[in-house]
Design a protein around this motif. Sequence first.
Motif, PDB file in Angstrom:
ATOM      1  N   GLY A   1     -14.786  12.375  34.140  1.00 44.12           N
ATOM      2  CA  GLY A   1     -14.623  13.709  34.720  1.00 44.12           C
ATOM      3  C   GLY A   1     -13.416  14.419  34.143  1.00 44.12           C
ATOM      4  O   GLY A   1     -13.435  15.624  33.905  1.00 44.12           O
ATOM      5  N   ILE A   2     -12.341  13.671  33.886  1.00 48.93           N
ATOM      6  CA  ILE A   2     -11.166  14.250  33.268  1.00 48.93           C
ATOM      7  C   ILE A   2     -11.503  14.720  31.858  1.00 48.93           C
ATOM      8  O   ILE A   2     -11.148  15.818  31.432  1.00 48.93           O
ATOM      9  N   MET A   3     -12.225  13.895  31.120  1.00 46.08           N
ATOM     10  CA  MET A   3     -12.590  14.249  29.753  1.00 46.08           C
ATOM     11  C   MET A   3     -13.442  15.513  29.720  1.00 46.08           C
ATOM     12  O   MET A   3     -13.306  16.358  28.836  1.00 46.08           O
ATOM     13  N   ALA A   4     -14.341  15.631  30.694  1.00 46.16           N
ATOM     14  CA  ALA A   4     -15.183  16.830  30.746  1.00 46.16           C
ATOM     15  C   ALA A   4     -14.336  18.072  30.965  1.00 46.16           C
ATOM     16  O   ALA A   4     -14.564  19.122  30.359  1.00 46.16           O
TER      17      ALA A   4
ATOM     18  N   LYS B   1      -3.670  14.913  41.908  1.00 46.19           N
ATOM     19  CA  LYS B   1      -2.614  15.673  41.256  1.00 46.19           C
ATOM     20  C   LYS B   1      -2.646  15.409  39.752  1.00 46.19           C
ATOM     21  O   LYS B   1      -2.890  14.292  39.315  1.00 46.19           O
ATOM     22  N   ALA B   2      -2.415  16.448  38.970  1.00 48.88           N
ATOM     23  CA  ALA B   2      -2.327  16.321  37.521  1.00 48.88           C
ATOM     24  C   ALA B   2      -1.032  16.973  37.085  1.00 48.88           C
ATOM     25  O   ALA B   2      -0.723  18.089  37.509  1.00 48.88           O
TER      26      ALA B   2
ATOM     27  N   CYS C   1       1.867  13.762  20.371  1.00 49.70           N
ATOM     28  CA  CYS C   1       1.155  13.696  21.648  1.00 49.70           C
ATOM     29  C   CYS C   1       2.106  13.917  22.817  1.00 49.70           C
ATOM     30  O   CYS C   1       3.283  13.569  22.758  1.00 49.70           O
ATOM     31  N   GLU C   2       1.588  14.488  23.891  1.00 53.56           N
ATOM     32  CA  GLU C   2       2.312  14.637  25.137  1.00 53.56           C
ATOM     33  C   GLU C   2       1.562  13.871  26.219  1.00 53.56           C
ATOM     34  O   GLU C   2       0.330  13.806  26.201  1.00 53.56           O
ATOM     35  N   GLU C   3       2.312  13.319  27.152  1.00 56.77           N
ATOM     36  CA  GLU C   3       1.695  12.538  28.225  1.00 56.77           C
ATOM     37  C   GLU C   3       1.414  13.405  29.444  1.00 56.77           C
ATOM     38  O   GLU C   3       2.255  14.170  29.898  1.00 56.77           O
ATOM     39  N   TYR C   4       0.198  13.260  29.974  1.00 58.53           N
ATOM     40  CA  TYR C   4      -0.211  13.890  31.226  1.00 58.53           C
ATOM     41  C   TYR C   4      -0.688  12.767  32.143  1.00 58.53           C
ATOM     42  O   TYR C   4      -1.253  11.771  31.686  1.00 58.53           O
ATOM     43  N   VAL C   5      -0.486  12.927  33.436  1.00 55.64           N
ATOM     44  CA  VAL C   5      -0.867  11.886  34.391  1.00 55.64           C
ATOM     45  C   VAL C   5      -1.638  12.489  35.554  1.00 55.64           C
ATOM     46  O   VAL C   5      -1.246  13.522  36.108  1.00 55.64           O
ATOM     47  N   MET C   6      -2.758  11.852  35.891  1.00 60.13           N
ATOM     48  CA  MET C   6      -3.488  12.199  37.093  1.00 60.13           C
ATOM     49  C   MET C   6      -3.256  11.091  38.112  1.00 60.13           C
ATOM     50  O   MET C   6      -3.347   9.907  37.769  1.00 60.13           O
ATOM     51  N   SER C   7      -2.935  11.460  39.350  1.00 59.32           N
ATOM     52  CA  SER C   7      -2.729  10.467  40.403  1.00 59.32           C
ATOM     53  C   SER C   7      -3.619  10.787  41.593  1.00 59.32           C
ATOM     54  O   SER C   7      -3.830  11.953  41.932  1.00 59.32           O
TER      55      SER C   7
ATOM     56  N   GLY D   1     -11.242  17.739  38.130  1.00 58.83           N
ATOM     57  CA  GLY D   1     -11.574  18.664  37.057  1.00 58.83           C
ATOM     58  C   GLY D   1     -10.837  19.976  37.210  1.00 58.83           C
ATOM     59  O   GLY D   1     -10.301  20.526  36.248  1.00 58.83           O
ATOM     60  N   ALA D   2     -10.789  20.500  38.419  1.00 58.60           N
ATOM     61  CA  ALA D   2     -10.101  21.759  38.667  1.00 58.60           C
ATOM     62  C   ALA D   2      -8.612  21.635  38.371  1.00 58.60           C
ATOM     63  O   ALA D   2      -7.998  22.552  37.823  1.00 58.60           O
ATOM     64  N   ALA D   3      -8.017  20.503  38.708  1.00 55.59           N
ATOM     65  CA  ALA D   3      -6.597  20.289  38.459  1.00 55.59           C
ATOM     66  C   ALA D   3      -6.291  20.297  36.970  1.00 55.59           C
ATOM     67  O   ALA D   3      -5.314  20.904  36.522  1.00 55.59           O
ATOM     68  N   TRP D   4      -7.128  19.635  36.192  1.00 55.50           N
ATOM     69  CA  TRP D   4      -6.901  19.596  34.746  1.00 55.50           C
ATOM     70  C   TRP D   4      -7.130  20.948  34.103  1.00 55.50           C
ATOM     71  O   TRP D   4      -6.389  21.365  33.215  1.00 55.50           O
TER      72      TRP D   4
END
Length: 230
Positions: A11-14, A105-106, A120-126, A165-168
């Motif tokens: 879902g994140i990739m989408a 949360k993203a 590259c930059e790091e992003y995190v979803m929790s 998905g909305a958060a990303w």
Amino acid sequence: MKHYLRAGWMGIMAALAVSSAVAFEGRVSLAITSGKDREQVIDFATKGDLVRMEPQSAEAAGATMIMNAAKQEMTILIPRERMYMVMPLRGGAAAEPGTGSADVKAEKTGRTAKILGYDCEEYVMSDKGETTELWLTEQLGNFMGLGGGNPMGGMMGGRKAKPEGAAWEKLLKGKKGVFPLRVVGRDARGKEKFRLETKKIEPGALPDDLFAPPAGFQKFAMPAMGGFGA
């Protein structure tokens, strides 16, 4: 293909794939591990709305999948039999309003790294203590192999965005393109649950015939199978 790809980060990739119209064109080799499963390698070739996937395992026996997002269909090539079949792509049921976790949360962490020579930059979803770390580069364009051009995106609720998905989409709004070179999922204790690692990238123009059945392959049909992702 469920064995290779976890629905949780698909879902994140989408969401990443629809963040921009600039798509990566070329070849990519990804290594995916999940739990105690052995590493699985999948070779991708992408061009616009076209994605070719070739799992590099004995079980796959050379089978290849070609996704055409514009036509909403998937072609499966079976080299041993010199045959192919075409199936419609159908996403899963759309998410109902209010479903999913409201605590997703993203965020951008500020950490950077070079992976395969790309910045590259790091992003995190929790969500509920579990985290997914993504190392993204803007130097390649969007990798459609894990998002908009891939029917696996339907596992996360069809075309309606779930909270993740909305958060990303909000976080990545305005970016020219994002390509995940590393994805790591961890449980609430910090233990690694799955990992996606890009092993090789070859940007460049690809021929159209790479995304079509080879000459001499015979078409066959299996009416009872229905559409992929149904």
